[in-house]
Design an enzyme around this catalytic site. Structure first.
Site, short mmCIF file in Angstrom:
data_model
loop_
_atom_site.label_atom_id
_atom_site.label_comp_id
_atom_site.label_asym_id
_atom_site.label_seq_id
_atom_site.Cartn_x
_atom_site.Cartn_y
_atom_site.Cartn_z
N HIS A 103 0.83 -1.20 0.00
CA HIS A 103 0.00 0.00 0.00
C HIS A 103 0.86 1.25 0.00
O HIS A 103 2.07 1.19 0.22
CB HIS A 103 -0.91 0.01 1.23
CG HIS A 103 -0.15 0.21 2.52
ND1 HIS A 103 0.43 -0.84 3.19
CD2 HIS A 103 0.14 1.33 3.23
CE1 HIS A 103 1.03 -0.38 4.28
NE2 HIS A 103 0.88 0.94 4.32
N HIS A 192 5.35 6.26 -1.44
CA HIS A 192 6.05 5.04 -1.83
C HIS A 192 5.27 3.82 -1.35
O HIS A 192 4.42 3.91 -0.47
CB HIS A 192 7.46 5.02 -1.23
CG HIS A 192 7.46 5.03 0.27
ND1 HIS A 192 7.39 6.20 1.00
CD2 HIS A 192 7.50 4.03 1.18
CE1 HIS A 192 7.40 5.91 2.29
NE2 HIS A 192 7.46 4.59 2.43
#
Length: 251
Positions: A103, A192
């Protein structure tokens, strides 16, 4: 045996006024020295059950660890990428682990009181429902550590196009966090997706391999990850999961 099992029985207040009442002998106090107790609001955290991971803050009853994130919906090309990445960083004397929930975070992990969950999640949906869905892509490899320096992460950084939409999401969520006096996201976020992690601080060693890792990511289309359409924002509150839809007509 619980200390509550030792019940003493005492005579009434009129015992001293009647010679016919026989006083009952007092029982000796119970020996509780061998009874182990755990405070009602404490929780034992066993790092051995989580590959050595430690909590960033203690578990307290009534406090619900909460964070919002973008779930990555496609894993097809990751296996080959991970095999090559692990080969590059095999010199680290610490086992690596695959991140089990791929995620992109759009909040920090915050602490939410139970009675605020419903109001908070409703406000969260209202704040992002008009935001556009978008195409998520990655452009480079990066390495991070958590704030306590107890874990190191190898991650894929999002591209500039994705960052534009992610910033809109975090700005909307930050407004909600401010209403509840909760900490906002980082001022200049580096969006990220962590894919591998290690116990300990290995950032300097892995950073020496970043150029080689980026070469693997970009060398051909069979390894490089395709873009995916993001249509929702997820939120985890303790053991509860919420999903908030973006405006799919706007993207």
């Amino acid at each position: 045996m619980s200390g509550l099992s030792y019940l003493c029985e005492y005579g009434g207040s009129d015992e001293s006024e009647s010679e016919e009442v026989t006083k009952k002998p007092k029982l000796p106090p119970p020996d509780l020295s061998k009874i182990s107790t755990i405070p009602i609001d404490s929780h034992l955290d066993d790092p051995d059950q989580h590959n050595g991971r430690l909590r960033s803050f203690p578990h307290i009853r009534g406090n619900w660890a909460t964070y919002a994130y973008i779930q990555y919906p496609q894993y097809d090309n990751l296996n080959e990428l991970l095999v090559q990445f692990k080969e590059v960083v095999r010199t680290i004397n610490e086992p690596s682990y695959l991140c089990d929930n791929l995620h992109i975070s759009v909040t920090k992990t915050i602490v939410l009181k139970y009675h605020l969950i419903s109001e908070f999640t409703t406000s969260l949906q209202d704040s992002i429902k008009s935001l556009e869905s978008f195409e998520l892509g990655f452009q480079s490899v990066a390495v991070y550590t958590n704030e306590e320096k107890t874990r190191t992460f190898l991650a894929l950084k999002t591209d500039h196009f994705s960052k534009k939409y992610l910033l809109k999401i975090t700005e909307s969520i930050d407004a909600v966090l401010s209403e509840f006096s909760l900490p906002k996201f980082y001022e200049d976020p580096s969006f990220h997706m962590s894919i591998l992690w290690w116990n300990g601080d290995w950032k300097n060693i892995i950073s020496e391999k970043i150029e080689e890792l980026n070469g693997i990511l970009m060398k051909d289309s069979e390894v490089a990850l395709n873009t995916v359409t993001i249509k929702k924002v997820d939120c985890k509150v303790g053991n509860r999961f919420y999903q908030f839809c973006l405006d799919c007509n706007g993207g």
